[in-house]
Structures are given as C-alpha cells and as structure tokens.
Design a protein around this motif. Structure first.
Motif, mmCIF file in Angstrom:
data_model
loop_
_atom_site.group_PDB
_atom_site.id
_atom_site.type_symbol
_atom_site.label_atom_id
_atom_site.label_comp_id
_atom_site.label_asym_id
_atom_site.label_seq_id
_atom_site.Cartn_x
_atom_site.Cartn_y
_atom_site.Cartn_z
ATOM 1 N N GLU A 142 0.814 -1.218 0.000
ATOM 2 C CA GLU A 142 0.000 0.000 0.000
ATOM 3 C C GLU A 142 0.848 1.269 0.000
ATOM 4 O O GLU A 142 0.338 2.358 -0.260
ATOM 5 N N PRO A 176 -0.379 2.938 -3.478
ATOM 6 C CA PRO A 176 -1.489 3.401 -2.660
ATOM 7 C C PRO A 176 -2.750 3.622 -3.502
ATOM 8 O O PRO A 176 -2.671 3.934 -4.696
ATOM 9 N N THR A 177 -3.885 3.465 -2.869
ATOM 10 C CA THR A 177 -5.175 3.752 -3.501
ATOM 11 C C THR A 177 -5.780 4.972 -2.823
ATOM 12 O O THR A 177 -6.020 4.967 -1.611
ATOM 13 N N GLN A 184 -5.511 4.513 -8.198
ATOM 14 C CA GLN A 184 -4.052 4.399 -8.191
ATOM 15 C C GLN A 184 -3.458 5.273 -9.294
ATOM 16 O O GLN A 184 -4.149 5.684 -10.227
#
Length: 571
Positions: free
Chosen positions: A17, A21-22, A84
């Motif tokens: 993550e 990362p989102t 993303q």
C-alpha cells in the motif's frame, strides 16, 4: 506476471500500500483541481519509453498497465486500478520515461502535467507524502531489479567499467550490468550490437545507441539527465556543487520560493556520497550511507522545484557584471543574481609515477559496496587517518580478509572521531601502521604490489596487495574561479570576517557594508562547505552553511530590488 490484477514490483521490506497506494474520493478530487479528466481507450499509449516531461495519471475508471521494454518484447511491471496513479521519482525532474504506460482497460484518467504535479506536491502535505513515498519506493524497486533504460557491458578489471557503474549508481539510475567474463551469451550480444571486447566499457542506451568507453557526460546526455532544463533563464541563485552543503542550499532556496539551479560535475553527494556509513549525523542513530543521505536530499530538492544539472560542473565565473555568468563545462554560460559556491574539494593524490594508470584498477578514492565487491577475500590498504578513512576501514573489515591502515602520524586521536578509533582498536581485522606511507605502486593492467616505508626506521616493506584506498583529504576545487575571489594561502575561498580590508580593496568591493557571513569578496557570491576557508569537515556543518547562505541570498536579492527601485525613481 501470473496475475494481471496483481502488481509485480512488490518488495519484502515495504508494504504494497506504500508502493501502490489507492486514493480516496476526497484525495482524488484534490488532484483533479490540478489537472483534467481524459477519456482513454483500451490499448491507448499514454507514455512511451524515452518521453520527457510526461504527465502524471490517476485512474478513475479502467486500468493502466506499465510495460518495460526488453530486447525481445516487453514485460508487464505493474497494473494500476481505480484510485491508483502512475509515475516514479524521475517524473519530478522531467527525465525520460523508462517504461511504456498504456491503458489495459478503457476508462477515464485524471491527467496532471509536471508543473501541476509540482504545485500539488508543494501545497498539499498529505498527498505530497503519499506521492513522494510511492515515487521513491518505485525507483528503489527499479534499481533493485536492474529495470532501467541502459545496459553496461564490461569487466571487473576495467577502470572505465567501475567509473560508469559508480556514475549510474551514485545518480540513482537503474541499469543492468553484464560481466563479459561470466556471461555465456556474451558473444551473441556483442555480435548483435556490433561491438567487441576491445570497446569496453560499452553502454547500450535505451536499446538504440551504442557508446564505446564513453565519458560521464556522454552517458548523461544519452540518458537525458539534463533535458528540459532552461539554461538561458536568469536564476535567483546558482549553486555550484551538489554535496551536502550544495544540496542543503538547494532544498532551502527552492522551498522558500527561489528559482535555483544546481550544477554538479559528477553525482549528488560529493565526497560524503562515497562514505559507506555516517554514524554521527544528527537524527540517524543507526547511521546512514552517504549515498542514501545524498539521494534523499536530491529528491527533496527536486520536490521543491530545484533544477539539477548532472555531469556539467562549473568551468568559470564572469564576475565583472550582474547577473553573474557561471560557465559550465562545455562552454554554456548560465546567469544568476547570486551564486553559492559549494564546489567541495578534489581528492588528494600520492605523488607516484603510475598512480593515474592504476586508478580504478586497484586504487580507489571511495569505499562503497561497489569497491568492496572487487576486493573479495583479500587484504587491502587504506591510506589516511580521518573519519572517511576510519569509516572505510570499519566497513571493509566486514568483508575483506584484512585491512591495513597507513598513517604518517603516530596515532589517530587528533584526526578521527573517538567512536571510530575504538572500533579500529578493537577489531582483529584491522591493523594500524603509524608513521608509514605508500611510496610505490607496481602493476601493469592492474595493481599487484604496494611498497611501503616506515618513516621512523626507513624500513621498506613490499606487500602483494591489489587494493589501495586513498583517503588523505582533499584540495579545494577553486581553480575555475580564475582570480574572481579572494583565496587563502591554501586556495580556499575567504568569506565574512576572514576578509581583511586588503582583500576587499583588491576585489574592488563596491558596497559600503562589509561582506555577510559566508559571503566572499564579491557581493552576492557565497562559499559553503569544504571549499570555504576555515570550514569544519563535518556533514552537519556543511548542511548548516548551505542553509545559512540561503538566508543571506534573500538579503542580496532585496538589495538588488532596492537598487533597481532607486534607479527607477531617479529616472
């Protein structure tokens, strides 16, 4: 990649993550404020390998796939889903893309150009942390896997191979290395690119250009290190040198809104960048390598918008006019209202006849992981008694057979930090040889033997040692100043209170005030770090001087503005 929905460049040390990362809806909306929406089709290419100043893309629907070109086809590196984003640390400097970015599935993206991305990173602290961390970690993964746009062919017995390998490594550029002595398909590759072993080192740049034993400048130009940097623009300040003091100046100047250009001859970090481990720098209780420290500072400078020119150092200074003109290697002259000289120093060398022939072939000036690999389980000699020599001795003693430290004085107490002295004294893998110096180097293609002399007894000792590390300090890099500034008897730049009235008279100092702290004998020109007379040889003091100089640059720029305003009022 077995699962197209799974990112390929995962690491065992960082959580996915952080690398991928989102972002949530609120964060996506803030990014949209700096860019624009764009509908995209499946298979549409957004960025090609070799593109410069390419945009940042955030997926709002569909999916983006990152492809790495290879000699035969291309490999899938990662897939970015909704929320993303694409990009790695090279996007900040406008360097060429090393990958192809294309839509795997049709959808929509938010496109942010480089200036918009720069503004976003500077103004949004939360997103800045997320983006910067992901960019840096992605570059780390590319380096770890050798996923770059350059292949180096060479041998471990070639000084040119070591030079280019160090240049690419110190500049944090991912590359693949092929040892011509080990690889089974080497001849097939040589035939394919129409090169021979006599061309070593060979650099295959972006799969297209073949460079035979190139200079560092040629490698930098082929890889586009400096593309997109406007060299005609009048800068607020030019920083000459990207060692700790120069990088500190760049970070503080850029973060405070100044337009700053940095000129670096080799790679960020200066001599400190070749240190295996710095353990007494504030904030790093377990220590940090010089290269890691330099890499962080370099990225930090780029984050705030500083422009850094690599492999193009300063060759001259036109000091009879304002804006000043700093002449780069190659003849290009760049203008600035202020100049911070952080040019550091050049390695001090032994006066031995065949030294230059053996440099890189058994004689080294830095002890990093690259040099340690060449030493294997052999004995080595380190010449020098300062902290750099001590750090090298401790570092190499962990992998080599034995370390011999040669110093001309009777001990280390007056020249080295106590914690290093104690480690050397307690290590069975290190032997200190006081009152001893190297007086001869023997070898043809590489170093074979070293002749040492005890200066108390005049006894000579020949040792079959193939690796010598010279760490005897350095001389100031001031020859390019050509009389523009007052120097001390050793060639270091005099600043502030060290400038006596005669210095200012000879320099035709034109102001009623005296020079500021760190200001040289020319208004608006400052000297920091190892190049400055009276400097303290510590990374922390160099960083401090770089930041202090920027505060003085602000005063200089205000003086120029006041002068122009007074002139306009007079008219």
């Amino acid at each position: 990649m077995s699962d197209p929905n799974t990112n390929a460049i995962l690491t065992q040390h960082e959580p996915p993550e952080h690398i991928f990362p989102t972002l949530n809806a609120t964060q996506i909306a803030r990014i949209l404020a700096h860019g624009k929406k764009r509908a995209v089709q499946a298979g549409e290419v957004l960025v090609e390998p070799g593109d410069t100043n390419f945009p940042f893309f955030l997926v709002t629907s569909g999916a983006i796939e990152i492809m790495r070109p290879t000699c035969e086809s291309e490999d899938s590196v990662a897939v970015f889903q909704v929320g993303q984003f694409s990009g790695e640390v090279g996007i900040l400097s406008g360097r060429r893309s090393m990958v192809r970015v294309r839509m795997r599935d049709a959808g929509e993206v938010i496109e942010v150009d480089r200036s918009g991305l720069q503004e976003l990173i500077e103004t949004d602290s939360e997103l800045s942390e997320i983006l910067m961390r992901a960019f840096i970690l992605r570059r780390v993964e590319f380096i770890a896997h050798g996923w770059g746009d350059v292949v180096l062919l060479g041998t471990n017995n070639s000084s040119g191979t070591l030079r280019i390998k160090e240049f690419l490594t110190r500049n944090g550029h991912p590359h693949a290395y092929i040892d011509l002595e080990d690889e089974s398909r080497v001849q097939e590759m040589l035939d394919h690119f129409q090169v021979t072993r006599g061309d070593v080192p060979i650099v295959i740049c972006r799969g297209k250009t073949i460079l035979r034993n190139p200079t560092n400048q040629q490698v930098a130009d082929c890889l586009g290190f400096n593309e997109g940097i406007d060299l005609t623009k009048v800068r607020d300040v030019i920083v000459v040198g990207a060692g700790p003091s120069g990088l500190a100046a760049a970070v503080y100047a850029a973060s405070e809104g100044l337009d700053v250009l940095v000129l670096e001859t080799y790679a960020p970090g200066g001599q400190a960048g070749s240190s295996s481990k710095i353990e007494n720098y504030l904030g790093f209780p377990t220590g940090i390598s010089g290269q890691d420290l330099a890499g962080r500072a370099y990225t930090q400078a780029q984050k705030f918008g500083a422009k850094v020119v690599i492999a193009r150092g300063a060759a001259g200074l036109e000091c009879g006019r304002v804006p000043y003109l700093v002449e780069m290697e190659g003849g290009v002259k760049v203008p600035a209202l202020a100049v911070i000289i952080a040019a550091g120093a050049e390695y001090r060398k032994l006066p031995l006849e065949n030294l230059s022939h053996l440099e890189g072939n058994g004689v080294y000036y830095g002890a990093t992981f690259l040099e340690a690999q060449l030493c294997g389980n052999e004995e080595v000699i380190i010449v020098g008694g300062g902290n750099a020599a001590g750090q090298a001795a401790v570092f190499l003693s962990q992998t080599v057979k034995h370390v011999h430290m040669l110093i001309r004085s009777g001990g280390l107490a007056n020249t080295m930090s106590r914690y290093l002295v104690r480690r050397i004294e307690e290590s069975k893998a290190i032997t200190l040889h006081p009152d001893t110096e190297v007086v001869g180097l023997e070898g043809n293609d590489r170093l074979d033997r070293v002749l040492c002399r005890n200066n108390k007894t005049a006894a000579l000792d020949t040792r079959d040692i193939r690796h010598v590390f010279l760490m005897m300090g350095a001389n100031p890099n001031t020859a390019w100043l050509a009389g523009c500034l007052a120097l001390d008897e050793k060639g270091f730049v005099k600043t502030g209170l060290d400038l006596v009235p005669g210095d200012l008279t000879n320099a035709q100092w034109s102001l009623t005030r005296r020079p500021y702290l760190l200001e040289a004998s020319l208004p608006g020109v400052f000297a920091v770090g190892d190049v400055r007379s009276g400097n303290v040889k510590r990374v922390a003091s160099a960083v401090g001087e770089g930041s202090i100089a920027v505060s003085m640059v602000h005063k200089i720029l205000q003086e120029w503005r006041d002068h122009l305003a007074a002139g306009a009022a007079g008219n």
